[in-house]
Write a protein that holds these residues in place. Structure first.
Motif, mmCIF file in Angstrom:
data_model
loop_
_atom_site.group_PDB
_atom_site.id
_atom_site.type_symbol
_atom_site.label_atom_id
_atom_site.label_comp_id
_atom_site.label_asym_id
_atom_site.label_seq_id
_atom_site.Cartn_x
_atom_site.Cartn_y
_atom_site.Cartn_z
ATOM 1 N N ALA A 1 -9.305 7.014 -9.374
ATOM 2 C CA ALA A 1 -8.806 5.637 -9.277
ATOM 3 C C ALA A 1 -9.944 4.624 -9.328
ATOM 4 N N LEU A 2 -11.069 4.923 -8.660
ATOM 5 C CA LEU A 2 -12.196 3.994 -8.672
ATOM 6 C C LEU A 2 -12.847 3.931 -10.044
ATOM 7 N N ALA A 3 -12.938 5.065 -10.733
ATOM 8 C CA ALA A 3 -13.499 5.076 -12.088
ATOM 9 C C ALA A 3 -12.684 4.163 -12.992
ATOM 10 N N GLU A 4 -11.373 4.219 -12.845
ATOM 11 C CA GLU A 4 -10.503 3.355 -13.647
ATOM 12 C C GLU A 4 -10.656 1.895 -13.231
ATOM 13 N N LEU A 5 -10.692 1.634 -11.936
ATOM 14 C CA LEU A 5 -10.820 0.264 -11.427
ATOM 15 C C LEU A 5 -12.114 -0.385 -11.912
ATOM 16 N N TRP A 6 -13.219 0.349 -11.799
ATOM 17 C CA TRP A 6 -14.532 -0.203 -12.136
ATOM 18 C C TRP A 6 -14.892 -0.037 -13.609
ATOM 19 N N GLY A 7 -14.106 0.720 -14.364
ATOM 20 C CA GLY A 7 -14.428 0.959 -15.769
ATOM 21 C C GLY A 7 -15.690 1.781 -15.939
ATOM 22 N N PRO B 1 -17.406 -1.970 0.278
ATOM 23 C CA PRO B 1 -17.099 -3.397 0.353
ATOM 24 C C PRO B 1 -16.036 -3.827 -0.668
ATOM 25 N N GLY B 2 -14.973 -4.424 -0.159
ATOM 26 C CA GLY B 2 -13.920 -4.951 -1.012
ATOM 27 C C GLY B 2 -12.914 -3.938 -1.530
ATOM 28 N N VAL B 3 -13.009 -2.693 -1.095
ATOM 29 C CA VAL B 3 -12.072 -1.659 -1.575
ATOM 30 C C VAL B 3 -11.536 -0.871 -0.374
ATOM 31 N N TYR B 4 -10.216 -0.809 -0.305
ATOM 32 C CA TYR B 4 -9.528 -0.077 0.756
ATOM 33 C C TYR B 4 -8.603 0.957 0.131
ATOM 34 N N VAL B 5 -8.232 1.959 0.901
ATOM 35 C CA VAL B 5 -7.213 2.920 0.482
ATOM 36 C C VAL B 5 -6.284 3.167 1.668
ATOM 37 N N ARG B 6 -5.125 3.679 1.343
ATOM 38 C CA ARG B 6 -4.146 3.993 2.391
ATOM 39 C C ARG B 6 -4.416 5.406 2.892
ATOM 40 N N PRO B 7 -4.567 5.591 4.215
ATOM 41 C CA PRO B 7 -4.667 6.958 4.727
ATOM 42 C C PRO B 7 -3.330 7.669 4.572
ATOM 43 N N MET B 8 -3.387 8.980 4.483
ATOM 44 C CA MET B 8 -2.178 9.776 4.267
ATOM 45 C C MET B 8 -1.702 10.325 5.606
ATOM 46 N N GLU B 9 -0.415 10.165 5.836
ATOM 47 C CA GLU B 9 0.161 10.645 7.102
ATOM 48 C C GLU B 9 0.659 12.071 6.919
ATOM 49 N N THR B 10 0.244 12.951 7.826
ATOM 50 C CA THR B 10 0.698 14.338 7.816
ATOM 51 C C THR B 10 1.278 14.662 9.191
ATOM 52 N N ARG B 11 1.838 15.832 9.316
ATOM 53 C CA ARG B 11 2.383 16.205 10.633
ATOM 54 C C ARG B 11 1.287 16.409 11.667
ATOM 55 N N ALA C 1 0.833 -1.210 0.000
ATOM 56 C CA ALA C 1 0.000 0.000 0.000
ATOM 57 C C ALA C 1 0.864 1.256 0.000
ATOM 58 N N ALA C 2 1.980 1.230 0.721
ATOM 59 C CA ALA C 2 2.852 2.403 0.822
ATOM 60 C C ALA C 2 3.469 2.764 -0.522
ATOM 61 N N ALA C 3 3.586 1.779 -1.416
ATOM 62 C CA ALA C 3 4.186 2.036 -2.724
ATOM 63 C C ALA C 3 3.182 2.586 -3.733
ATOM 64 N N LEU C 4 1.903 2.589 -3.371
ATOM 65 C CA LEU C 4 0.856 3.051 -4.286
ATOM 66 C C LEU C 4 0.675 4.561 -4.185
ATOM 67 N N PRO C 5 0.213 5.201 -5.274
ATOM 68 C CA PRO C 5 -0.065 6.643 -5.202
ATOM 69 C C PRO C 5 -1.280 6.940 -4.327
ATOM 70 N N GLU C 6 -1.411 8.180 -3.928
ATOM 71 C CA GLU C 6 -2.538 8.604 -3.098
ATOM 72 C C GLU C 6 -3.864 8.267 -3.774
ATOM 73 N N GLY C 7 -4.762 7.657 -3.007
ATOM 74 C CA GLY C 7 -6.101 7.344 -3.504
ATOM 75 C C GLY C 7 -6.215 6.041 -4.261
#
Length: 198
Positions: free
Chosen positions: A77-83, A53-63, A12-18
C-alpha cells in the motif's frame, strides 16, 4: 452529526488491511488542523497506528486483541501511495531462494524513495534507499536473484549459481538476462554464465 474521530474510524474500517490513512485524504471530513488533531487522538487511544509521519493504518482486531496489519500489506500500500518500488532486502531474497537458512532479524526493505523507518507497534521496519539495479523485477524470481546475489557479495556468487538455476523457469532466466545491462559486472558476468547454461 458524528464526531470527526468517529467518522475517521468509520472511514478506516471500510479500508482493506494495511491501507494508509493520510490527513490530505480526509479533508472531506474536516479542515486540516482538525483532521491532524483527530488522527493524533485516535493514535494515542490505540485506534490507529502512526506508521511514520503523516501516515496511519488501522490495527486489526482479533480474538486475542489488537495486532498490526500484515507488513506485506502495508508495504504494498505504501509503495502505491508514494509511487516507489519497495522490495524485500537481499538477505530475505537469499532465504526465499534457499541460499541461506538465516532469517533476517530486522525487517529491511529496499526502496527507490528516501530511507525511512516504519513503526507497527513494537515492530520496526526499515526502508533503505537502494540503487535502481537492486530494485529490478519487483515481486518476481529474477528480482529475488539479483537482490540475493547483491547480498551474497562478489566472493560467493559463483558457488551459488547452481542452486539459483534450479529454481528458475525459462521466463525467469530471460528476465534475468534482460536485466544484465543495469547490473554491476561482478553480478552481470556470472548471470551471463547462468543464462548461457540455460
Amino acid at each position: 452529526m458524528p464526531s470527526l474521530p468517529r467518522r475517521i474510524r468509520e472511514h478506516a474500517a471500510a479500508l482493506p488491511e494495511g491501507a494508509p490513512i493520510c490527513p490530505n485524504a480526509l479533508l472531506h471530513l474536516g479542515n486540516r488542523p482538525a483532521v491532524d488533531q483527530a488522527l493524533s487522538r485516535l493514535a494515542r487511544r490505540g485506534q490507529l497506528l502512526r506508521v511514520c509521519p503523516g501516515v496511519y493504518v488501522r490495527p486489526m482486531e482479533t480474538r486475542f486483541g489488537m495486532r498490526a496489519p500484515a507488513v506485506g500489506a502495508v508495504i504494498i500500500a505504501l509503495a502505491e501511495l508514494w509511487g516507489e518500488t519497495i522490495v524485500p532486502c537481499g538477505g530475505a531474497a537469499a532465504n526465499v531462494l534457499g541460499l541461506t537458512t538465516q532469517v533476517p532479524v530486522r525487517l529491511v526493505y529496499l526502496t527507490s524513495g528516501p530511507s525511512r523507518t516504519l513503526q507497527l507497534y513494537a515492530m520496526t521496519v526499515r526502508l533503505r534507499h537502494s540503487p535502481r539495479w537492486q530494485l529490478v523485477a519487483p515481486g518476481r524470481p529474477a528480482g529475488l536473484v539479483v537482490r540475493a546475489l547483491a547480498w551474497l557479495g562478489p566472493g560467493e556468487v559463483e558457488q551459488n549459481l547452481d542452486a539459483i538455476q534450479r529454481g528458475l523457469s525459462a521466463a525467469d532466466l530471460a528476465e534475468l538476462a534482460a536485466a544484465r545491462a543495469t547490473l554491476p559486472s561482478w553480478i552481470a558476468t556470472p548471470v551471463s554464465a547462468l543464462v548461457a547454461r540455460g
